[in-house]
Design an enzyme around this catalytic site. Structure first.
Site, short mmCIF file in Angstrom:
data_model
loop_
_atom_site.label_atom_id
_atom_site.label_comp_id
_atom_site.label_asym_id
_atom_site.label_seq_id
_atom_site.Cartn_x
_atom_site.Cartn_y
_atom_site.Cartn_z
N SER A 143 -45.50 45.49 84.89
CA SER A 143 -45.37 46.78 85.55
C SER A 143 -45.61 46.61 87.04
O SER A 143 -46.33 45.70 87.47
CB SER A 143 -46.40 47.76 84.98
OG SER A 143 -46.47 48.94 85.74
N TYR B 137 -55.32 50.20 83.10
CA TYR B 137 -53.92 49.79 82.91
C TYR B 137 -53.49 48.80 83.99
O TYR B 137 -52.89 47.75 83.69
CB TYR B 137 -53.02 51.01 82.92
CG TYR B 137 -51.55 50.72 82.74
CD1 TYR B 137 -51.03 50.42 81.49
CD2 TYR B 137 -50.68 50.77 83.83
CE1 TYR B 137 -49.67 50.15 81.33
CE2 TYR B 137 -49.33 50.51 83.67
CZ TYR B 137 -48.84 50.21 82.43
OH TYR B 137 -47.50 49.94 82.26
#
Length: 249
Positions: free
Chosen positions: A136, A150
């Protein structure tokens, strides 16, 4: 891109980026294992895509990772491409992030890709295959707003990619894609919950330098390129597919 005769596992492939990736691999002639945690979700995806072998496994445990690889290899007879796509994206502020959130995020986003790759490594070495991690933009930069855990998991995944690529150079290629915001349930659900779906997406589009959210097809095509023979010199690559987000913030 032609993947005829190639044997592929795509984790987390019952929706979003994983599902589109599995679809494109099938379309390109590959024998694909479709994975999800839910048996019903896996069966529905196999029926919708009209192809692939469905395997349900819980990747939050090392045993679940081993089960998926063992069952996949029994079906495929070998392995050319492993796409480590399955992930969780729950978040909270530092104060809200308890041990359970930390552990679940690290188990799925970081530990599972490591042990899936480890268990698949003999088959990947035999085929001189390759691994694609789905990371990501949040692994390339920090974000405010309650996704520290995250971001930490995806930053670790990026460096795992580089370290594995160096250790396995000449045997197995290891690369990653790092998507920015993509139009999946990860954004659709919070957009609906916000009460202002249009405003939510306008905010994302304004944040991305190219002015729009990405699509699952754009990310899936990047995964297939890294996996194809034409990318034979690429290893240790973190391919940003984020509309310029990491470069512009």
């Amino acid at each position: 891109m032609d993947f005829s005769g190639k044997r592929v596992i795509v984790t987390g492939s019952t929706r979003g980026i994983g599902r589109e990736t599995a679809r494109l691999f099938l379309e390109a002639g590959a024998d694909v294992v479709i994975h999800g945690r839910s048996r019903d979700g896996v069966d529905d995806t196999v029926a919708a895509l009209a192809g692939g072998k469905g395997i349900a496994a819980d990747l939050s445990s090392i045993e679940g990772c081993r089960q998926l690889i063992d069952e996949a290899l029994d079906h495929l007879g070998g392995l050319d491409v492993l796409v480590n796509n399955a992930a969780v994206g729950d978040g909270g502020t530092i104060g809200e992030s308890d041990e359970a959130l930390w552990q679940t995020t690290m188990d799925i986003n970081l530990r599972a890709p490591f042990f899936l790759t480890r268990h698949a490594l003999p088959a990947l070495r035999a085929s001189r295959g390759n691994v694609i991690m789905v990371s990501s933009v949040s692994g390339l930069m920090g974000h405010p707003g309650g996704i520290t855990v995250y971001c930490t998991s995806k930053g670790g995944l990026n460096n795992m990619t580089r370290a594995m690529a160096l250790e396995l150079a000449g045997e197995v290629r290891v690369n990653a894609v790092a998507p920015g915001p993509v139009d999946t349930d990860m954004h659709r659900i919070p957009a609906r919950q916000s009460g202002d779906e249009d405003g939510y997406f306008k905010g994302i589009n304004a944040w991305v330098p190219m002015g729009r959210i990405g699509t699952v097809a754009e990310v899936a095509r990047g995964i297939l390129w890294l996996a194809c023979d034409e990318a034979s010199l690429a290893t240790g690559v973190i391919l940003s597919l984020d509309g310029g987000a990491a470069a512009g913030h």
